[in-house]
Each structure stands twice: as C-alpha cells, then as structure tokens.
Design a protein around this motif. Structure first.
Motif, PDB file in Angstrom:
ATOM      1  N   ALA A 212       1.303 -32.287  14.536  1.00  0.00           N
ATOM      2  CA  ALA A 212       1.074 -31.099  13.714  1.00  0.00           C
ATOM      3  C   ALA A 212       1.256 -29.823  14.529  1.00  0.00           C
ATOM      4  O   ALA A 212       1.673 -28.797  14.016  1.00  0.00           O
ATOM      5  CB  ALA A 212      -0.314 -31.140  13.105  1.00  0.00           C
ATOM      6  N   PHE A 213       0.918 -29.897  15.827  1.00  0.00           N
ATOM      7  CA  PHE A 213       1.103 -28.733  16.681  1.00  0.00           C
ATOM      8  C   PHE A 213       1.214 -29.169  18.131  1.00  0.00           C
ATOM      9  O   PHE A 213       0.529 -30.064  18.576  1.00  0.00           O
ATOM     10  CB  PHE A 213      -0.080 -27.753  16.549  1.00  0.00           C
ATOM     11  CG  PHE A 213       0.027 -26.565  17.464  1.00  0.00           C
ATOM     12  CD1 PHE A 213       0.714 -25.422  17.061  1.00  0.00           C
ATOM     13  CD2 PHE A 213      -0.520 -26.597  18.746  1.00  0.00           C
ATOM     14  CE1 PHE A 213       0.847 -24.330  17.920  1.00  0.00           C
ATOM     15  CE2 PHE A 213      -0.388 -25.518  19.609  1.00  0.00           C
ATOM     16  CZ  PHE A 213       0.291 -24.377  19.188  1.00  0.00           C
ATOM     17  N   PHE A 214       2.109 -28.533  18.883  1.00  0.00           N
ATOM     18  CA  PHE A 214       2.070 -28.662  20.336  1.00  0.00           C
ATOM     19  C   PHE A 214       2.447 -27.330  20.956  1.00  0.00           C
ATOM     20  O   PHE A 214       3.447 -26.718  20.576  1.00  0.00           O
ATOM     21  CB  PHE A 214       3.021 -29.738  20.851  1.00  0.00           C
ATOM     22  CG  PHE A 214       3.112 -29.745  22.345  1.00  0.00           C
ATOM     23  CD1 PHE A 214       2.049 -30.218  23.116  1.00  0.00           C
ATOM     24  CD2 PHE A 214       4.211 -29.219  23.006  1.00  0.00           C
ATOM     25  CE1 PHE A 214       2.106 -30.189  24.500  1.00  0.00           C
ATOM     26  CE2 PHE A 214       4.271 -29.190  24.390  1.00  0.00           C
ATOM     27  CZ  PHE A 214       3.221 -29.681  25.137  1.00  0.00           C
ATOM     28  N   GLY A 215       1.661 -26.876  21.896  1.00  0.00           N
ATOM     29  CA  GLY A 215       1.991 -25.620  22.569  1.00  0.00           C
ATOM     30  C   GLY A 215       0.799 -25.092  23.341  1.00  0.00           C
ATOM     31  O   GLY A 215      -0.195 -25.814  23.546  1.00  0.00           O
ATOM     32  N   ARG A 216       0.894 -23.847  23.796  1.00  0.00           N
ATOM     33  CA  ARG A 216      -0.190 -23.245  24.567  1.00  0.00           C
ATOM     34  C   ARG A 216      -1.412 -23.024  23.669  1.00  0.00           C
ATOM     35  O   ARG A 216      -1.293 -22.866  22.455  1.00  0.00           O
ATOM     36  CB  ARG A 216       0.264 -21.915  25.168  1.00  0.00           C
ATOM     37  CG  ARG A 216       1.376 -22.063  26.189  1.00  0.00           C
ATOM     38  CD  ARG A 216       1.311 -20.949  27.227  1.00  0.00           C
ATOM     39  NE  ARG A 216       1.672 -21.463  28.535  1.00  0.00           N
ATOM     40  CZ  ARG A 216       0.796 -21.850  29.447  1.00  0.00           C
ATOM     41  NH1 ARG A 216      -0.502 -21.766  29.206  1.00  0.00           N
ATOM     42  NH2 ARG A 216       1.195 -22.317  30.605  1.00  0.00           N
ATOM     43  N   THR A 217      -2.572 -23.010  24.281  1.00  0.00           N
ATOM     44  CA  THR A 217      -3.806 -22.860  23.521  1.00  0.00           C
ATOM     45  C   THR A 217      -3.825 -21.550  22.739  1.00  0.00           C
ATOM     46  O   THR A 217      -4.259 -21.508  21.587  1.00  0.00           O
ATOM     47  CB  THR A 217      -5.008 -22.917  24.475  1.00  0.00           C
ATOM     48  OG1 THR A 217      -4.872 -24.083  25.267  1.00  0.00           O
ATOM     49  CG2 THR A 217      -6.312 -22.982  23.718  1.00  0.00           C
ATOM     50  N   GLY A 218      -3.322 -20.485  23.360  1.00  0.00           N
ATOM     51  CA  GLY A 218      -3.305 -19.181  22.712  1.00  0.00           C
ATOM     52  C   GLY A 218      -2.578 -19.217  21.384  1.00  0.00           C
ATOM     53  O   GLY A 218      -3.091 -18.748  20.359  1.00  0.00           O
ATOM     54  N   SER A 219      -1.389 -19.830  21.376  1.00  0.00           N
ATOM     55  CA  SER A 219      -0.626 -19.850  20.124  1.00  0.00           C
ATOM     56  C   SER A 219      -1.237 -20.826  19.127  1.00  0.00           C
ATOM     57  O   SER A 219      -1.062 -20.661  17.915  1.00  0.00           O
ATOM     58  CB  SER A 219       0.845 -20.170  20.390  1.00  0.00           C
ATOM     59  OG  SER A 219       0.978 -21.106  21.405  1.00  0.00           O
ATOM     60  N   TYR A 220      -1.964 -21.836  19.610  1.00  0.00           N
ATOM     61  CA  TYR A 220      -2.651 -22.762  18.698  1.00  0.00           C
ATOM     62  C   TYR A 220      -3.700 -22.015  17.891  1.00  0.00           C
ATOM     63  O   TYR A 220      -3.836 -22.236  16.685  1.00  0.00           O
ATOM     64  CB  TYR A 220      -3.310 -23.891  19.491  1.00  0.00           C
ATOM     65  CG  TYR A 220      -4.068 -24.888  18.648  1.00  0.00           C
ATOM     66  CD1 TYR A 220      -3.396 -25.761  17.794  1.00  0.00           C
ATOM     67  CD2 TYR A 220      -5.460 -24.967  18.698  1.00  0.00           C
ATOM     68  CE1 TYR A 220      -4.084 -26.684  17.025  1.00  0.00           C
ATOM     69  CE2 TYR A 220      -6.159 -25.880  17.926  1.00  0.00           C
ATOM     70  CZ  TYR A 220      -5.462 -26.738  17.093  1.00  0.00           C
ATOM     71  OH  TYR A 220      -6.150 -27.647  16.331  1.00  0.00           O
ATOM     72  N   LEU A 221      -4.416 -21.115  18.561  1.00  0.00           N
ATOM     73  CA  LEU A 221      -5.475 -20.371  17.875  1.00  0.00           C
ATOM     74  C   LEU A 221      -4.913 -19.514  16.750  1.00  0.00           C
ATOM     75  O   LEU A 221      -5.594 -19.255  15.764  1.00  0.00           O
ATOM     76  CB  LEU A 221      -6.224 -19.479  18.881  1.00  0.00           C
ATOM     77  CG  LEU A 221      -7.110 -20.234  19.883  1.00  0.00           C
ATOM     78  CD1 LEU A 221      -7.636 -19.304  20.949  1.00  0.00           C
ATOM     79  CD2 LEU A 221      -8.254 -20.926  19.154  1.00  0.00           C
ATOM     80  N   ASN A 222      -3.652 -19.081  16.913  1.00  0.00           N
ATOM     81  CA  ASN A 222      -3.040 -18.244  15.879  1.00  0.00           C
ATOM     82  C   ASN A 222      -2.232 -19.027  14.853  1.00  0.00           C
ATOM     83  O   ASN A 222      -1.758 -18.462  13.884  1.00  0.00           O
ATOM     84  CB  ASN A 222      -2.134 -17.199  16.528  1.00  0.00           C
ATOM     85  CG  ASN A 222      -2.936 -16.211  17.355  1.00  0.00           C
ATOM     86  OD1 ASN A 222      -4.016 -15.798  16.933  1.00  0.00           O
ATOM     87  ND2 ASN A 222      -2.444 -15.867  18.529  1.00  0.00           N
ATOM     88  N   SER A 223      -2.078 -20.335  15.110  1.00  0.00           N
ATOM     89  CA  SER A 223      -1.254 -21.122  14.199  1.00  0.00           C
ATOM     90  C   SER A 223      -2.055 -21.531  12.964  1.00  0.00           C
ATOM     91  O   SER A 223      -3.290 -21.507  12.961  1.00  0.00           O
ATOM     92  CB  SER A 223      -0.761 -22.388  14.904  1.00  0.00           C
ATOM     93  OG  SER A 223      -1.851 -23.258  15.092  1.00  0.00           O
ATOM     94  N   GLY A 224      -1.331 -21.897  11.918  1.00  0.00           N
ATOM     95  CA  GLY A 224      -1.973 -22.309  10.679  1.00  0.00           C
ATOM     96  C   GLY A 224      -2.867 -23.530  10.880  1.00  0.00           C
ATOM     97  O   GLY A 224      -4.027 -23.546  10.462  1.00  0.00           O
ATOM     98  N   VAL A 225      -2.340 -24.560  11.582  1.00  0.00           N
ATOM     99  CA  VAL A 225      -3.097 -25.792  11.816  1.00  0.00           C
ATOM    100  C   VAL A 225      -4.393 -25.498  12.564  1.00  0.00           C
ATOM    101  O   VAL A 225      -5.472 -25.961  12.206  1.00  0.00           O
ATOM    102  CB  VAL A 225      -2.288 -26.786  12.688  1.00  0.00           C
ATOM    103  CG1 VAL A 225      -2.744 -28.187  12.443  1.00  0.00           C
ATOM    104  CG2 VAL A 225      -0.800 -26.619  12.485  1.00  0.00           C
ATOM    105  N   GLY A 226      -4.219 -24.713  13.640  1.00  0.00           N
ATOM    106  CA  GLY A 226      -5.367 -24.408  14.483  1.00  0.00           C
ATOM    107  C   GLY A 226      -6.434 -23.669  13.712  1.00  0.00           C
ATOM    108  O   GLY A 226      -7.616 -24.028  13.769  1.00  0.00           O
ATOM    109  N   LYS A 227      -6.010 -22.665  12.955  1.00  0.00           N
ATOM    110  CA  LYS A 227      -6.979 -21.880  12.189  1.00  0.00           C
ATOM    111  C   LYS A 227      -7.713 -22.760  11.183  1.00  0.00           C
ATOM    112  O   LYS A 227      -8.928 -22.682  11.045  1.00  0.00           O
ATOM    113  CB  LYS A 227      -6.272 -20.739  11.455  1.00  0.00           C
ATOM    114  CG  LYS A 227      -6.114 -19.502  12.322  1.00  0.00           C
ATOM    115  CD  LYS A 227      -5.444 -18.408  11.538  1.00  0.00           C
ATOM    116  CE  LYS A 227      -5.206 -17.200  12.429  1.00  0.00           C
ATOM    117  NZ  LYS A 227      -4.184 -16.327  11.888  1.00  0.00           N
ATOM    118  N   ALA A 228      -6.954 -23.624  10.509  1.00  0.00           N
ATOM    119  CA  ALA A 228      -7.561 -24.499   9.500  1.00  0.00           C
ATOM    120  C   ALA A 228      -8.564 -25.452  10.139  1.00  0.00           C
ATOM    121  O   ALA A 228      -9.684 -25.615   9.657  1.00  0.00           O
ATOM    122  CB  ALA A 228      -6.471 -25.291   8.784  1.00  0.00           C
TER     123      ALA A 228
END
Lengths: 236, 288
Positions: A212-228
C-alpha cells in the motif's frame, strides 16, 4: 546496490496468496518498519527475507555480499521458550552458532562477542539468571543480544514489543534506535504500533496483502494510506 | 548392603543388564532434556512400540539370533518418519505418535499370538527382563552408547540452539533439519537398546523423568543436562538393587525410584519457599 531488493515478490500458502507485488529496496543503515493489519502478510515477508519461505513469484535479492547466515533475527516468542531452563548467557551465546559452521565448540572470540552484546544491552546483572524467570522486557533484551551476536549487518525484528508494558516498550524502541544509529546496523521491524513506527523508523512499508505504501516516513505521514491508518488509530 | 552388592554382581546376567542399563539411562537422560523441552516427550513410547512389533515379527520369521540388528534400523526409520509426519502433514505430532504407537503394539501382539502364542516372553518384552541381554547384545550396546554419547557432546551447542529456538537457528543458517534428524536417530538407538531391560511400556520414563526431575531445581541448560544424567544413573542403579532385593521387575522398580527422585526434587524447590512464607507470616503476626 541495495542491501535487500524485492522485485515483484509474492508469497502464497498452498495456493492462497498471502501478499503480492512487493517492490522495495532497503539500503545499508536504514530503519524500516513494516506495518499493516493482522493477516496483511507482514510475518510472511519476514520469513521470505530470512529464506524460510520461498516466494511464489518475483525475487528477493541480497546485495553487498550479505549472506543469510549474517542476519540477526528476533522471532516472536514461542510457548515452549517461556519456561525454558537456560541462563541468559547461554541464550546470548547461542547466537554465535551460525558463525561456527560444523565446529563443535565456541571459541574465545565467540564468548567475547557475546559479552560485548550483553554489555551493550545492559543485561550484565541478569547474565547468570534463568531465562524463564526474567520479565518480558528482559527476555526481549536477551533475545536482542542473541540476534546481535549473529550479525553485524542486518537485524530483523518480528513484533519485538508484543506484550510489553508502555515503559519497557519505550526503552526497547530507544535501544533499537541506538543500535541502528551507533553501530549502523540496518533494522527491519514488523510492528502493530504505527505511532511508534513513524516516530523511530526512517522508512515505512505498509502492507494490505499488497504494497500500500513504501517510502520515507515523512512522506508516509502525508500520504493517504498513512493518514487513514494513523487517523484510525487516533479515533479508536 | 555391600554383601548384597557382591552377591548381586556374582551373577553375570545382572552385570550385563546393569552395564547396558546404565549406558542407556545415561543416553536417554541427555536426549530427554531436549525432547521434553521440544514437547516430544512421548516419542520414546511410540518408538519402543515400533521396536516391540519388529522384535515380534523378527522372531516369527526367525531372522537371526540377534534381534537388535533387525530392530535398530526399523526403529530409526520410524523415528525419521515420525519427524517428517509431525513437521509436514496435517496430522499433528502427538496424534501421529499415538497412531504409530497403538498401531505397532497391535501388530506386534497379533503376530506373537499367531506364532508362539501369548506367553511369558510377551510379558518380558512388555515389562522388561533382566535376563534378556546376551554377551553380543552387551558389546553392541556399548558401541552404540559410545556413539550416542560422542555425538551428543560434539553437537551439544547445536542441540541447545535447535531446542531453544528452531526458527532463529534456521534463520541464521543452521541446518536444523539435520540436527532434528540426529536427535531422532540417537533417540531411536537408545530406545531399542533399553527396551528389553526396561520393557516396551516403561522405557519412555527414562527419557522423561530425569529431565523433569532436574528441571525442578536447575536453572541452566548445562546444569539441567548434567544433573539429569546423574539422577538417571543413580536412579537406575538404585532401581536394580530394589528389583533384586524384592524380586520386582527391573523396569518398574527403576520407574518407582525415578518417581521418588522427582518428588524429592520437587519438594526441595517448594520447601525453601514455604519456610520463607511462614517466616513472613510470623513477622506479620508480631507486628499485629
């Protein structure tokens, strides 16, 4: 080349896909947290990286001359272990086994490495104590020391804080971050605890039977998956 | 006491049984620590039943004079099979053991009743007999016991790792399959050797009791192993003397001594705690 590269990797149990289409890289010195719900394929992926389970599609590549015998692993505890009669030192020393090959006994160097790691994790006072009499947090430290005995490169942790109280959990997270920063060992951790994962990890891999997501923690926090996912945690 | 000992050892059949028995109890107790911790306690029972049926079939077909040479390979094969079944198939370890154990006992008993008929021989097989060992058996046993002991010492660290955490060992590149097979192989040999002195139904106690007894008190794997070996050897010797003095079956007497040792060790662990508690209670009463 990256330490670990997954290219289009899928895992299946008896024909049923557990997790599919994984594409990610882990670089030397990264701190990767694998998050996701129960049954999203986290533990399966760990088994795949450890070569305990072979992928049904795609390849898991190990770069920079990493061998599977050089991975330190902190598995989930089994019921049998909880009442095992062994001293903390015996358990830590058993982490050196893979470096022994077919030689029967541990060398002075193996014992020195075990003692170094006992010191690093601050479990000197309990080294002669019986493993089954230790608290949950102490047991995890002993197992972490054993994992460190097996590796200088990569540490794989499968839910290391499961069943620990908040204070001990916090200490263990800080210890793992310290190991990652000071010794430069790459850390891959499976965790249910997303809040701590985003606090400590440099990279996040979010699984939902797919990637669903792979990347730096910073961008995870701003991503749709991360926010949800994080929002879901907060509103609980 | 000493007179009894001298009298006892003037019989060569007792010397033979004691030599084999001591070696077997030593091997069984060492392997037992690992087996009990791996939750494989009943493997001894299953394998001895297989041994029983091969002995029955071997004597029915009149395959040579030394039944050991027939039953060792068959039981080793059964041990590997058991390991495979419990690892891979949908029948879980304990159920697989129960299947094999009851199945082979039934086959053995049927074969015996069809050929020689149910007689004291069967009773000796089931409950053990001190008269069972021939000189060839003793030589064979000493060699095999030496193999088991050497292997155990050489692979001690690997056996520890595989027992404590198979997943970790496997993940760090230790070939756990081989060491599991080694444990099964050594266990199978030990079971067949001990079967005829201890009896098919009682041999598994040699694996389970000493390990459990020493785990009451000892807290390190090494001390558990050593203590278990000592307890096992002492219990076997005491059991044989008991059996000689009171004309009881050897296997049963050895098990009874093992039960006593277990209760003793268990009490030793409980008693200091009890003392502490009464001391605390007394203090509280004083405070009141």
């Amino acid at each position: 080349m990256a330490l670990i590269t997954c290219q289009g990797v899928s895992f299946a149990y008896e024909g049923n896909t557990a997790v599919e289409e994984l594409n990610f890289e882990v670089q030397n010195g990264d701190y990767l947290c694998i998050v996701g719900e129960n049954g999203s394929g986290k533990s399966t992926l760990i088994k795949g990286i450890l070569r305990l389970k072979s992928p049904s599609a795609g390849t898991v590549l190990m770069g920079e001359g990493l061998k599977s015998a050089e991975i330190g692993y902190l598995p989930q505890q089994t019921a049998a272990q909880k009442d095992f009669p062994a001293s903390a030192y015996e358990v830590v020393l058993s982490g050196r086994l893979s470096s022994r090959g077919i030689l029967p006994f541990y060398s002075r160097k193996d014992k020195a490495v075990a003692n170094e790691n006992i010191e690093l994790l601050g479990i000197e006072p309990i080294r002669t104590r019986c493993y089954r009499e230790l608290s949950g947090g102490q047991q995890q430290r002993v197992l972490l020391a054993r994992a460190l005995c097996a590796t200088k490169r990569l540490l794989l942790l499968d839910e290391p804080v499961a069943g620990l109280d908040p204070l001990v959990t916090h200490e263990l997270y800080r210890l793992i971050r310290k190991i990652n920063r000071e010794t430069g060992i790459t850390v891959i951790m499976v965790s249910h605890d997303v809040a701590s994962a985003v606090k400590y990890a440099s990279h996040i891999l979010h699984l939902k039977t797919k990637q669903a997501f792979f990347g730096r923690t910073g961008s995870y926090l701003n991503s749709g998956v991360g926010k949800a996912f994080l929002g879901g945690e907060l509103s609980d | 006491m000493i007179n009894t000992l001298i009298e006892m050892f003037s019989y060569t059949f007792i010397v033979r049984a004691v030599v084999v028995g001591l070696l077997v109890s030593l091997c069984a107790s060492l392997l037992g620590v690992s087996l009990v911790l791996k939750r494989y306690s009943m493997i001894g029972d299953g394998l001895s039943h297989v041994g029983f049926s091969t002995l029955a079939i071997a004597s029915a077909l009149e395959l040579g004079d030394t039944p050991l040479t027939v039953s060792v390979p068959v039981v080793v094969l059964a041990a590997f099979l058991l390991l495979r079944i419990s690892e891979n198939s949908k029948i879980k370890g304990d159920a697989a053991l129960a299947l094999i154990s009851a199945g082979s006992l039934a086959i053995g008993v049927s074969v015996i009743s069809l050929t020689t008929g149910m007689n004291t021989d069967v009773c000796n097989y089931l409950f053990g007999s001190i008269l069972a060992m021939s000189n060839d058996d003793v030589t064979f046993s000493v060699i095999l016991a030496a193999v088991v002991l050497t292997m155990f010492v050489l692979f001690y660290n690997k056996i520890f790792a595989v027992t404590f955490d198979e997943n970790f060992a496997k993940a760090t590149g230790v070939r756990t399959g081989i060491y599991n097979m080694l444990i099964a192989f050594l266990t199978a040999i030990t079971i067949v050797l001990g079967m005829r002195v201890m009896g098919t139904l009682l041999i598994s106690s040699l694996i389970i009791f000493p390990a459990l007894t020493s785990m009451r008190i000892c807290k390190k794997f090494k001390t558990v192993t050593i203590c278990s070996a000592v307890v096992s050897v002492v219990c076997f010797f005491t059991g044989v003397m008991l059996s000689y003095n009171y004309v009881m079956p050897t296997g049963a007497s050895v098990v009874i001594v093992n039960i006593a040792a277990f209760l003793l060790f268990w009490a030793l662990r409980i008693i200091p705690l009890a003392k502490l508690k009464t001391a605390l209670l007394r203090q509280r009463i004083k405070q009141l």
